[in-house]
Design an enzyme around this catalytic site. Structure first.
Site, short mmCIF file in Angstrom:
data_model
loop_
_atom_site.label_atom_id
_atom_site.label_comp_id
_atom_site.label_asym_id
_atom_site.label_seq_id
_atom_site.Cartn_x
_atom_site.Cartn_y
_atom_site.Cartn_z
N ASP A 1 -2.25 -1.18 -7.56
CA ASP A 1 -2.15 -0.39 -8.80
C ASP A 1 -3.25 -0.84 -9.76
O ASP A 1 -3.32 -2.02 -10.11
CB ASP A 1 -0.78 -0.59 -9.45
CG ASP A 1 0.34 -0.04 -8.57
OD1 ASP A 1 0.17 1.06 -8.02
OD2 ASP A 1 1.37 -0.72 -8.42
N GLU B 1 0.14 -7.97 4.52
CA GLU B 1 -0.37 -6.88 3.68
C GLU B 1 0.56 -6.73 2.48
O GLU B 1 1.77 -6.52 2.62
CB GLU B 1 -0.48 -5.54 4.42
CG GLU B 1 -1.08 -4.49 3.47
CD GLU B 1 -1.42 -3.15 4.09
OE1 GLU B 1 -1.60 -3.07 5.33
OE2 GLU B 1 -1.50 -2.17 3.32
#
Ligand SMILES: C[S@@+](CC[C@H](N)C(=O)[O-])C[C@H]1O[C@@H](n2cnc3c(N)ncnc32)[C@H](O)[C@@H]1O
Length: 203
Positions: free
Chosen positions: A106, A31
């Site tokens: 982001d 991840e």
């Protein structure tokens, strides 16, 4: 073996021997940008048969995940506190990963910042090289413009194939626990887009 690797000296590191590090042979899932680690800890608890690697640059998030691993006595997670591209390039062997998760990266919404987005053709080529045949890449975002950008670049990556069918977003899989950023997006009324691609066997 420590759960956490330091961010130093990555240039000199050979691909890691994760079988030795985890002390067992098991599917390996990464991840990237796990934030506070809540979702990664939940996945690790739900899937004890999988070895997980978390990569996160934000040290307080790393500390939060370390605490959760200790409290929940989870032994199937290792963490890199470093840049994901550096780690994928230097520490992870080609064709070794069963999957990569990238939840709510982001979004860099301003056009002049789009070049900072993690998902771009170079990143996807690197990622495709690290996946085993049939391995998955699962991305999710609450930012529509980034979702469409990811779809475009993913559809252009020869070695990855859309599991949902060309240009289609995937339904949210039940195993993906809500993340902190997802909850924040929900409060703001954002939608959520999941993209799941698989490493093609024929290329
Ligand atoms: C918007 S947050 C999402 C966090 C978490 N996945 C969630 O959904 O709550 C994006 C995370 O990616 C991390 N990140 C950004 N660029 C990264 C990079 N190149 N390598 C590793 N982590 C990165 C940031 O520090 C941040 O924690």
């Amino acid at each position: 073996m420590d759960t956490l690797w330091p961010a130093h000296g990555i240039d000199s590191v050979d691909p890691c021997d994760f079988e030795a590090i985890f002390g067992r042979s098991a599917p390996l899932v990464v991840e990237i940008g796990f934030g506070n680690g809540e979702t990664l800890a939940q996945l690790a608890s739900d899937q004890p048969q999988v070895n997980f690697i978390g990569i996160e640059v934000h040290r307080p998030g790393v500390a939060q995940l370390l605490l959760q691993l200790k409290e929940r006595e989870l032994t199937n997670v290792r963490i890199f506190c470093a840049d994901a591209v550096e780690i994928l390039t230097h520490c992870i062997a080609d064709e070794s990963l069963s999957g990569v998760n990238l939840f709510f990266p982001d979004p860099w919404p301003k056009k002049r910042h789009h070049k900072r987005r993690l998902v771009n053709p170079d990143f996807l080529n690197l990622l495709a090289r690290k996946l085993k045949c049939g391995g998955f890449f699962h991305a999710a975002t609450d930012w529509e413009d980034y979702a469409r950008h990811m779809m475009n670049v993913l559809e252009q990556c020869d070695r990855l194939e859309n599991v949902a069918g060309r240009t289609k977003f995937s339904p949210r899989p039940a195993h993906r626990a809500l993340t902190k950023f997802e909850r924040r997006g929900q409060k703001l009324g954002h939608g959520v887009w999941d993209l799941i691609f698989s490493r093609r066997a024929d290329l």
